[in-house]
Scaffold this motif. Sequence first.
Motif, PDB file in Angstrom:
ATOM      1  N   PRO A   1     -35.451 -61.097   8.787  1.00  0.00           N
ATOM      2  CA  PRO A   1     -34.678 -60.141   7.986  1.00  0.00           C
ATOM      3  C   PRO A   1     -33.302 -59.880   8.594  1.00  0.00           C
ATOM      4  O   PRO A   1     -33.010 -60.296   9.713  1.00  0.00           O
ATOM      5  CB  PRO A   1     -35.537 -58.879   8.016  1.00  0.00           C
TER       6      PRO A   1
ATOM      7  N   LEU B   1     -44.367 -52.851  13.966  1.00  0.00           N
ATOM      8  CA  LEU B   1     -43.060 -53.344  14.420  1.00  0.00           C
ATOM      9  C   LEU B   1     -42.158 -53.661  13.226  1.00  0.00           C
ATOM     10  O   LEU B   1     -40.986 -53.311  13.211  1.00  0.00           O
ATOM     11  CB  LEU B   1     -43.278 -54.613  15.258  1.00  0.00           C
ATOM     12  N   ASP B   2     -42.700 -54.350  12.223  1.00  0.00           N
ATOM     13  CA  ASP B   2     -41.890 -54.795  11.096  1.00  0.00           C
ATOM     14  C   ASP B   2     -42.835 -55.078   9.930  1.00  0.00           C
ATOM     15  O   ASP B   2     -43.392 -56.177   9.823  1.00  0.00           O
ATOM     16  CB  ASP B   2     -41.133 -56.066  11.509  1.00  0.00           C
TER      17      ASP B   2
ATOM     18  N   PRO C   1     -36.112 -54.237  13.103  1.00  0.00           N
ATOM     19  CA  PRO C   1     -36.956 -53.085  12.775  1.00  0.00           C
ATOM     20  C   PRO C   1     -36.818 -51.996  13.824  1.00  0.00           C
ATOM     21  O   PRO C   1     -36.223 -52.207  14.871  1.00  0.00           O
ATOM     22  CB  PRO C   1     -38.359 -53.674  12.786  1.00  0.00           C
TER      23      PRO C   1
ATOM     24  N   GLN D   1     -46.377 -62.644   6.763  1.00  0.00           N
ATOM     25  CA  GLN D   1     -47.366 -63.358   7.582  1.00  0.00           C
ATOM     26  C   GLN D   1     -48.809 -63.048   7.132  1.00  0.00           C
ATOM     27  O   GLN D   1     -49.749 -63.292   7.882  1.00  0.00           O
ATOM     28  CB  GLN D   1     -47.146 -63.000   9.060  1.00  0.00           C
TER      29      GLN D   1
ATOM     30  N   SER E   1     -47.164 -74.022   2.987  1.00  0.00           N
ATOM     31  CA  SER E   1     -48.348 -73.265   3.420  1.00  0.00           C
ATOM     32  C   SER E   1     -47.968 -72.154   4.403  1.00  0.00           C
ATOM     33  O   SER E   1     -48.622 -71.130   4.457  1.00  0.00           O
ATOM     34  CB  SER E   1     -49.380 -74.202   4.041  1.00  0.00           C
ATOM     35  N   GLU E   2     -46.918 -72.369   5.177  1.00  0.00           N
ATOM     36  CA  GLU E   2     -46.478 -71.338   6.124  1.00  0.00           C
ATOM     37  C   GLU E   2     -45.018 -70.988   5.851  1.00  0.00           C
ATOM     38  O   GLU E   2     -44.177 -71.883   5.757  1.00  0.00           O
ATOM     39  CB  GLU E   2     -46.594 -71.841   7.567  1.00  0.00           C
TER      40      GLU E   2
ATOM     41  N   ARG F   1     -38.597 -65.319  16.814  1.00  0.00           N
ATOM     42  CA  ARG F   1     -39.843 -64.884  16.160  1.00  0.00           C
ATOM     43  C   ARG F   1     -40.097 -65.690  14.878  1.00  0.00           C
ATOM     44  O   ARG F   1     -41.237 -66.051  14.568  1.00  0.00           O
ATOM     45  CB  ARG F   1     -39.763 -63.384  15.826  1.00  0.00           C
TER      46      ARG F   1
ATOM     47  N   TYR G   1     -39.902 -65.528   7.996  1.00  0.00           N
ATOM     48  CA  TYR G   1     -38.786 -64.739   7.465  1.00  0.00           C
ATOM     49  C   TYR G   1     -38.070 -64.030   8.605  1.00  0.00           C
ATOM     50  O   TYR G   1     -38.703 -63.420   9.459  1.00  0.00           O
ATOM     51  CB  TYR G   1     -39.371 -63.722   6.480  1.00  0.00           C
TER      52      TYR G   1
ATOM     53  N   LEU H   1     -41.729 -59.381  -1.512  1.00  0.00           N
ATOM     54  CA  LEU H   1     -41.629 -58.053  -0.895  1.00  0.00           C
ATOM     55  C   LEU H   1     -41.159 -57.008  -1.899  1.00  0.00           C
ATOM     56  O   LEU H   1     -41.384 -55.817  -1.706  1.00  0.00           O
ATOM     57  CB  LEU H   1     -40.676 -58.099   0.311  1.00  0.00           C
TER      58      LEU H   1
ATOM     59  N   ARG I   1     -35.946 -61.307  -0.523  1.00  0.00           N
ATOM     60  CA  ARG I   1     -37.094 -60.394  -0.558  1.00  0.00           C
ATOM     61  C   ARG I   1     -37.926 -60.603  -1.829  1.00  0.00           C
ATOM     62  O   ARG I   1     -39.149 -60.496  -1.794  1.00  0.00           O
ATOM     63  CB  ARG I   1     -36.617 -58.942  -0.439  1.00  0.00           C
TER      64      ARG I   1
ATOM     65  N   GLY J   1     -44.420 -63.218  15.717  1.00  0.00           N
ATOM     66  CA  GLY J   1     -44.235 -64.219  14.674  1.00  0.00           C
ATOM     67  C   GLY J   1     -45.418 -65.162  14.526  1.00  0.00           C
ATOM     68  O   GLY J   1     -45.536 -65.879  13.534  1.00  0.00           O
TER      69      GLY J   1
ATOM     70  N   ARG K   1     -32.013 -56.933   9.326  1.00  0.00           N
ATOM     71  CA  ARG K   1     -31.969 -55.824  10.289  1.00  0.00           C
ATOM     72  C   ARG K   1     -33.144 -55.880  11.251  1.00  0.00           C
ATOM     73  O   ARG K   1     -34.243 -56.287  10.884  1.00  0.00           O
ATOM     74  CB  ARG K   1     -32.011 -54.487   9.560  1.00  0.00           C
TER      75      ARG K   1
ATOM     76  N   LEU L   1     -39.989 -63.758  -1.442  1.00  0.00           N
ATOM     77  CA  LEU L   1     -41.113 -63.536  -0.513  1.00  0.00           C
ATOM     78  C   LEU L   1     -42.165 -62.585  -1.074  1.00  0.00           C
ATOM     79  O   LEU L   1     -43.192 -62.356  -0.447  1.00  0.00           O
ATOM     80  CB  LEU L   1     -40.575 -62.960   0.811  1.00  0.00           C
TER      81      LEU L   1
END
Lengths: 250, 273
Positions: free
Chosen positions: A72, B158-159, A76, B166, A66-67, A138, A70, A53, A48, A92, A74, A51
């Motif tokens: 996770p 959703l997430d 959602p 993204q 470039s892309e 995803r 992830y 987050l 995290r 995704g 759990r 990324l």
Amino acid sequence: MTPQLKARDVSVSLGGATVLKNVSFELSKGEFLAVLGGNGSGKTTLLRALLGLIPISAGHVDIAASEVAYMPQRLPNIGSVPVSVKEFAEAGAVRGVRAGVKPASVQWALETVGMWPLRRRSVDSLSGGQQRLTMFARALVNRAELLMLDEPSAGVDVEHQNEVLSCLQTLKTQNTSIIYVTHELGLIEPLVDKVLVLERSERASVEYFGALPWPSGMYADVHHHHDDAALSLGANLGVSHADLSPLLKS
Amino acid sequence: MELLSYEFAQRALIGALLIGVLAPLVGIFLVQRRLALLGDGVGHIAITGVGLALLMSWSPLPAALLVAVFGALFIEVLRDRSRVAADVAIAVVFYGGLALGVLLVSLAPGGASTKLNTFLFGSLSTVSMSDLWVLGAMTLLIILVITFWGRQLFVAGLDSEVAMVQRIPVRVLGVVLSVMAAATVVVGMRVVGLLLVSGIMVLPVAAASQFGKSFSSTLGWAVLVGVVCAVGGLLLSFQVDVPPGPSIILGALVVFILAVSWRLVRHLQGARA
């Protein structure tokens, strides 16, 4: 060659407690890094933080890819409004404010993990393992250059675990860099280029970073843990040591 | 149905149609984020806007819209940037808005309390032509936003963490959704009423979730249920001379109970087979 990801002395504090300290590593194109460690060692926190987050308290992270995709740990919260397997995978492909969903990529990702026949099912009606496969799909759908996967095969049966690994093997040969968080190497060992072992420590969070095979002392120690886990599981299932011996590594 | 030949009734019918389409369209994104009561909080703070308009002799619609947008953004900031949980943030706005609204109405010149009632439970005769133009424009704007950013709203709901990875502007979309919820409350204020408008945002979605297997099919069913209940409830209120808000919401409640019962029966049949 410029690494796809470079972490230098990354430290993370959450709620006043240091969760990660001085984590450094690099990941090149097509490399597979396994992040190992016990519960609470900061594996998920590391992902995290990489990324963006959660904020890092020291150090820096450079991502050249470039892309990034992830997966996770759990699922959602999806119970309130139904979401089909196909819609979940399509999520995704949405990047920024562009919609850009490519149906062929969604079909490829779901077929890769064996979920295409169930594409019209609601995700909350699936088993835990099937839900993880859908989450994996995803992460695949946009064919990102860097994949960060948090325990992707937890709760997935052996047959589908093999499908996941075979897919990761293919992606690796196509130069996708992969960070794979897990409790133990197990089936992924043949794919692994580097290992990052995290531990809870005041000094530094990294117990080991490098290529396999392990340094000799540590190798035995990891196998010892593996055997302990197998014996403990066997005891719970009523299986004897003799029956387990083909599975034991030391 | 002779009443439908009157212009005020036709305007109410168009108002009901707009809210029937719009409320589930916005409501599904709130329910997905477990913010079903956001519309309720915003509806209550809009009472402050109506109270202010009655006190100052302003037009109620822009005042309610302004205060509702402020309330929705306040909830979003509390939820996102503080340690206040979403339900508590909604409760703060809910109670504060109602208390301030009632206070302002009590200070307003005579007759304001009776007028307030038409905003709380909806009214057949209060939808003016200028209101209808404003409501139509807001509906069109919201439909355009959902057409262009619906997929991003879905992914963020959703997430949110995967959405951030993204590069989807999750925080901006949260603000956009809050403003859309406030605008929907104001669109529904005239016909359904501020106390009940949240019901038409949530109940059709809750009913459709019982038989939908995907987000898109649930959305389609929810809009259908919303339109049928809004128009049906309004026509019923013409017939039996009651405020339209309660009849619209009770209609949606009946559909919800039928949907839950249908699912329960199917579940029991599946368990026996």
